[in-house]
Design an enzyme around this catalytic site. Structure first.
Site, mmCIF file in Angstrom:
data_model
loop_
_atom_site.group_PDB
_atom_site.id
_atom_site.type_symbol
_atom_site.label_atom_id
_atom_site.label_comp_id
_atom_site.label_asym_id
_atom_site.label_seq_id
_atom_site.Cartn_x
_atom_site.Cartn_y
_atom_site.Cartn_z
ATOM 1 N N HIS A 248 -35.609 -86.950 -91.367
ATOM 2 C CA HIS A 248 -36.951 -86.396 -91.221
ATOM 3 C C HIS A 248 -37.168 -85.409 -90.185
ATOM 4 O O HIS A 248 -38.115 -84.562 -90.617
ATOM 5 C CB HIS A 248 -38.047 -87.687 -90.749
ATOM 6 C CG HIS A 248 -37.855 -88.844 -91.592
ATOM 7 N ND1 HIS A 248 -37.011 -89.920 -91.718
ATOM 8 C CD2 HIS A 248 -38.896 -89.388 -92.585
ATOM 9 C CE1 HIS A 248 -37.241 -90.627 -92.480
ATOM 10 N NE2 HIS A 248 -38.439 -90.441 -93.183
ATOM 11 N N ASP A 320 -34.534 -88.365 -101.964
ATOM 12 C CA ASP A 320 -35.443 -88.717 -100.623
ATOM 13 C C ASP A 320 -36.725 -87.905 -100.812
ATOM 14 O O ASP A 320 -36.659 -86.729 -101.293
ATOM 15 C CB ASP A 320 -34.616 -88.958 -99.428
ATOM 16 C CG ASP A 320 -35.119 -89.753 -98.381
ATOM 17 O OD1 ASP A 320 -36.217 -90.264 -98.463
ATOM 18 O OD2 ASP A 320 -34.235 -90.099 -97.366
#
Length: 420
Positions: A248, A320
């Site tokens: 992230h 993702d």
């Protein structure tokens, strides 16, 4: 020549991914095969027996799709708000988006969640193809369910119990939670091996540090989710367990050899492939000894050469979230999307910002126009996506009411296994 290649690819996918069905009309399942109420025992998946019939149905659907419809199927998008917004309607009606992923930001309580999903499906009724309505519902600390639903154990607790039957049962309960509201896809289970105590992102999201344990329990949970008609997306190939960076906020780097990866990190994923996994998420991580240039989610070597050809995975590959810093710090979003599709990915996950989703749609359209992305590559992925939606009988049917207590009772009964 191009047309011949398209049909060859489609035949290969349909035979290898899911087999075929006895139905006569795409997305018009037999009434006896609709998703049942809890415990009805009716079939939830198509009974695939006649490959040539299924090929004809999906080939016919593909041939009638517009370019916009094909591009839309390649994207699952995140949205904002707890009610459907005009921007969400735009993504569904104008961009023909293939799926929606809901987060905690979209959910307050059970009544609100049901209304939101119903409104999303109602907005899609004018489209020919139903949506993936998806969520990350792993159990433990990664849960998006409304507060009225009781907590599910983490994968670490399930691993400590080490009971395959319990893992399967938990998979069925996760699916029942999602069926309550009309979800049809779950980004779970996690098949990463928790081999690095310094890992900031996996930890108790993993069954444990043994590849045998993760393989056995992960496959059983996957089968439990499948058994009630929810699509499990196993994650995060090629293995996020031995990283010290959260994708992230940065790009994780793995220096393991192919031999090490194949014998350890990939073992649970190979077990899932052998057990007929339908979909797999690709992580953003750099495997320096495999592809030192591109992260796994953008790497043709990792996706097409290794995952597809060496490990034999013929299901749907999903990235993702492409808006993670692991990607956006180095690549423009549109460029990353095209590299990912050319690498062999089928669905791009774009979770943050409707403008980001529109930019990806436009980038795909431009890449097709200038020849950077071929229609053969697009049709290959759209065929896999249509096949998966057909297998799980996806539809736009809404749900009138829910019984949260019925699922909570099962969760309470499950807790006795963890007290033994």
């Amino acid at each position: 020549m191009r047309k011949t290649n398209i049909w060859s690819v489609m035949i290969m996918i349909l035979f290898l991914v899911v087999g075929c069905s006895t139905s006569s009309t795409l997305y018009q399942p037999d009434p006896s095969m609709k998703k049942p109420s809890l415990g009805s025992g009716k079939p939830l998946l198509k009974d695939f027996r006649h490959p040539e019939k299924e090929f004809d149905l999906i080939a016919d659907r593909l041939s009638k799709m517009t370019l916009d419809e094909k591009i839309g199927q390649l994207i699952i998008t995140g949205i904002y708000g707890t009610t459907i917004t005009e921007r969400t309607r735009q993504l569904i009606l104008e961009e023909k988006i293939g799926g929606i992923l809901l987060f905690g930001r979209n959910i307050t309580d059970s009544t609100q969640l049901l209304k939101l999903i119903n409104s999303i499906k109602n907005a899609n009724t004018s489209n020919k193809i139903p949506l993936f309505v998806s969520v990350d519902e792993e159990g433990g600390r990664v849960s998006r369910m409304p507060i009225e639903l009781n907590d599910m154990p983490s994968l670490k607790k399930i691993g400590l119990l080490n009971n395959p039957q319990v893992a399967y049962k938990i998979g069925t309960i996760l699916a029942k939670e999602l069926n309550l509201f009309g979800f049809n896809m779950n980004f779970a289970p996690v098949l990463d091996i928790n081999s690095n105590p310094s890992n900031p992102v996996i930890g108790d999201r993993s069954f444990g540090s043994s590849f045998e344990l993760v393989s056995e329990l992960g496959v059983q949970m996957m089968k439990g989710i499948q058994s009630l008609g929810v699509i499990p997306v196993v994650k995060h190939f090629p293995g996020h367990g031995d990283t010290v960076t959260d994708s992230h906020v940065g790009l994780p780097i793995i220096n393991h050899s192919l031999e090490r990866l194949n014998s350890f990190e990939w073992a649970p994923f190979k077990s899932a492939i052998d057990a007929q996994a339908d979909a797999m998420m690709i992580a953003h991580m750099l495997l320096t000894k495999i592809d030192p240039v591109y992260p796994a989610s953008l790497s043709h070597t990792i996706i097409s050469d290794l995952l597809r050809n060496q490990l034999g995975f013929n299901g749907v590959v999903i990235t993702d979230d492409l808006t993670m810093e692991a990607i956006t710090a180095t690549f423009k979003l549109g460029d990353a999307a095209i590299k990912s599709l050319n690498a062999g990915v089928d669905i791009l996950l774009v979770c943050h910002g409707e403008d980001s989703t529109i930019s990806v749609v436009n980038a795909i359209r431009q890449a097709i126009a200038n020849g950077t992305l071929s229609m053969t590559r697009i049709d290959e992925s759209v065929t896999r996506i249509l096949t998966l939606k057909q297998k799980y009988l996806l539809n736009n049917n809404t749900i009138e009411s829910i019984n949260v207590q019925e699922v909570n009772a099962e969760i309470d009964r499950l807790s006795t296994d963890f007290r033994k």
